[in-house]
Write a protein that holds these residues in place. Sequence first.
Motif: not given
Length: 487
Positions: A374-383, A388-392
């Motif tokens: 949620k910041t311009n200094s972090s990168w991730c994938i979120h489950i 229900q399952t969401t993958f982003s």
Amino acid sequence: ETLQRIVSTLVNKNDEIHNFIDMLNHTISNVQVNSSNAISELDEEFDGLYSVLHEMKGSMANTIQQEEARKIQALQDQLSQCSRALENSEELLELAVQSLDIKNPVELLEVENIDWIVTVASAFRLSLKPKVSDSMTHMMVDFALEKRMLQAVKFLPVPKAPEIDVAACLVADNCITISWRMPEEDSRIDHFVLEYRKTNFDGLPRLKGEQRWELVDYIKATQYTLSGLKFDTKYMNLRVQACNKAVAGEYSDPVTLETKAFLFSLDSTSSHLNLKVEDTYVEWDPTGGKGQEKIKGKENKNSNTASPKRSTNSPRALARGGRDRFAGESYTVLGDTAVESGQHYWEVRAQKDCKSYSVGVTYRNPGKFDQLGKTNSSWCIHINNWLQTTFSAKHNNKAKTLDIPVPDRIGVYCDFDGGQLSFYNASSKALLHTFRAKFTQPLLPGFMIWCGGLTVSTGLQVPSAVKTLQKSENGLGGSTSSLNNVA
């Protein structure tokens, strides 16, 4: 400065000499122990030989006694037959003599056929030759050949030390394949023994501060692969010895192979109070924060002085440095080692009951309430497994839905210099998503979790399959431009 360099060199040399002296003393001790062991083994071998000879002697003596009993029984049976025949003959002779003296024809008729009776006497059917010989020469032995063989018995030649082919050794995928050869052909080699141990020292093995050797026995080939290793040290020492049926040879000259991998632990000093953190495991604890906050509040009310445990000079506080513990809904914990260059890889496995978690990287010192992606200094994938399952994939408060199944294990590949962060199915090595960015600060592995737990696997090399996929992906270009960012 010159003197300081000389002194430093001399100190290092002294350390090497001390290590070498320790090694020599250790070798002397081993010579004494191994000599005693060799004498004990020699006694056992000769005792075994004596036992075999004694057993053979008893068996052969028993055979002679059985042969003696057989012959005596046969001769005694023949002797009994002769005695009975002789007794019968004497009775017939007496009858025949009496018959010859008869003058009256009437009486002579009464002993009619006396000639036939005498003719069929058993004495005429007897063989007057012993059925068996009294000779026992067939039970004699000649150990001349065996004596010559025993006199030729010598110590079994000790196998020569194998030679490790460093050029053929391979370190990849957290496996080490080691290859070796014998200096000359030896058909009496039965198997090989491989020993290895982890170390942080380059060069020859040291005695002080080293881990014990791990052993792999009964290797029939001249190559072996150690698999499933965790590279939590910089190097690994390896050595090999050859063994025949009776004796093991000297170890080969040890080789030191570099086992470079990215190793880190979860930093409990950077975690949210509601997270229970161990070295490679983090678990969401809904009561942890509240309990600690109550204790903290009581301490503040009951005392005007800071608790020694909460002192800003404590090692825990010093280790935290400028990092603020996360709060609010930022259930985050960071790794304790930063990525500053090169290519690195680690893996994450979530518990099945985990409701929500994120896996990624962030610059140092994120805000107290910041969440990964949620910041311009972090990168991730979120489950998110709630309802229900969401993958982003998330970065700079933007999300891209990943229309693919969530794997059991997620592999994270970070190429700092190449500006690339990729996520993989750790089992199949299928690519999940790639971020491209120009990283301007060191990156810390980051993890967010709500309900459940995460296990992190570190000390891993970049898998060969990932390297191959990276080459292909770089050739094709990125397909996630909506989230790519140049920082």
